[in-house]
Design an enzyme around this catalytic site. Structure first.
Site, PDB file in Angstrom:
ATOM      1  N   HIS A  10     -39.896 112.859 -93.161  1.00 38.32           N
ATOM      2  CA  HIS A  10     -39.899 111.768 -92.184  1.00 38.32           C
ATOM      3  C   HIS A  10     -39.068 112.118 -90.943  1.00 38.32           C
ATOM      4  O   HIS A  10     -38.217 113.014 -90.972  1.00 38.32           O
ATOM      5  CB  HIS A  10     -39.343 110.493 -92.822  1.00 38.32           C
ATOM      6  N   HIS A 151     -39.145 113.037 -98.394  1.00 35.00           N
ATOM      7  CA  HIS A 151     -37.735 113.103 -97.988  1.00 35.00           C
ATOM      8  C   HIS A 151     -37.144 114.473 -98.299  1.00 35.00           C
ATOM      9  O   HIS A 151     -37.645 115.202 -99.161  1.00 35.00           O
ATOM     10  CB  HIS A 151     -36.956 112.020 -98.730  1.00 35.00           C
TER      11      HIS A 151
END
Length: 206
Positions: A10, A151
């Site tokens: 992200h 992540h």
């Protein structure tokens, strides 16, 4: 026939900016993070991605939504693609963790396989859920181009697992915001690393 995995972290979140441990806390992207996601989306436009699987946490899912609009591919939310739960470390800055959990934090930076943080997952548990779900998705979408948005810690654990590299090498791998990694899964199910932690598409927006 090859199945290609595009694996993206992200964009920058508010807690990335503050150097806070996020884990499963649901933190939003910064303005820079939104811009990074836009640039990542443009990078992926010509890759013929068939489907997107994203962590359901805001920072990842917002990144996936921006990409989806650019490349016109559907998104599926995947809880297993969340970040590692860091338990009592979540919300603390790196400095605070070092001051309050110095011995454990030193071990995390050198050999995280053996770190047991209070109320947290282990790195091995993270790797297991990431690998299990990814292999399931690959089987369901064999021969396609698949984007996973997740992540930093979870992605590193996944990539090490796919490449059959021991988790002891985790500290030797870096994973930047809005970076792109690519792995090909061959017919014999062996994984081949094509690209790792690429941020060229970000230019100066790092």
């Amino acid at each position: 026939m090859v199945t290609r995995l595009y694996i993206a972290r992200h964009g920058q979140s508010k807690w990335n900016l503050e150097s806070r441990m996020q884990g499963m806390k649901d933190i939003e992207l910064t303005q820079l993070g939104l811009e990074q996601a836009e640039l990542l989306a443009k990078r992926l436009k010509g890759e013929n991605i068939d489907c997107i699987y994203s962590s359901d946490l805001k920072r990842a899912y917002t990144t996936a939504e921006i990409i989806s609009k650019e490349i016109n591919a559907p998104i599926v939310k995947i809880e297993e693609f969340r970040e590692m739960s860091f338990g009592v470390w979540e919300g603390l800055t790196a400095k605070e963790i070092e001051e309050n959990y110095q011995e454990l934090y030193d071990l995390w930076k050198t050999d995280p396989r053996h770190v047991l943080i209070e109320n947290a997952e282990t790195l091995k548990e993270v790797q297991k859920r990431m690998l299990t779900k990814t292999k399931e998705i690959v089987e369901e979408n064999w021969g396609k181009n698949i984007l996973i948005v997740s992540h930093g810690t979870s992605i590193k654990a996944l990539i090490l697992g796919l490449l059959e590299i021991d988790l002891s090498f985790y500290p030797s791998f870096r994973m930047d915001n809005a970076s792109l990694s690519i792995i090909d899964i061959k017919e014999n199910k062996k994984a081949v690393l094509v690209l790792y932690n690429d941020t060229c598409h970000l230019g100066e927006r790092k």
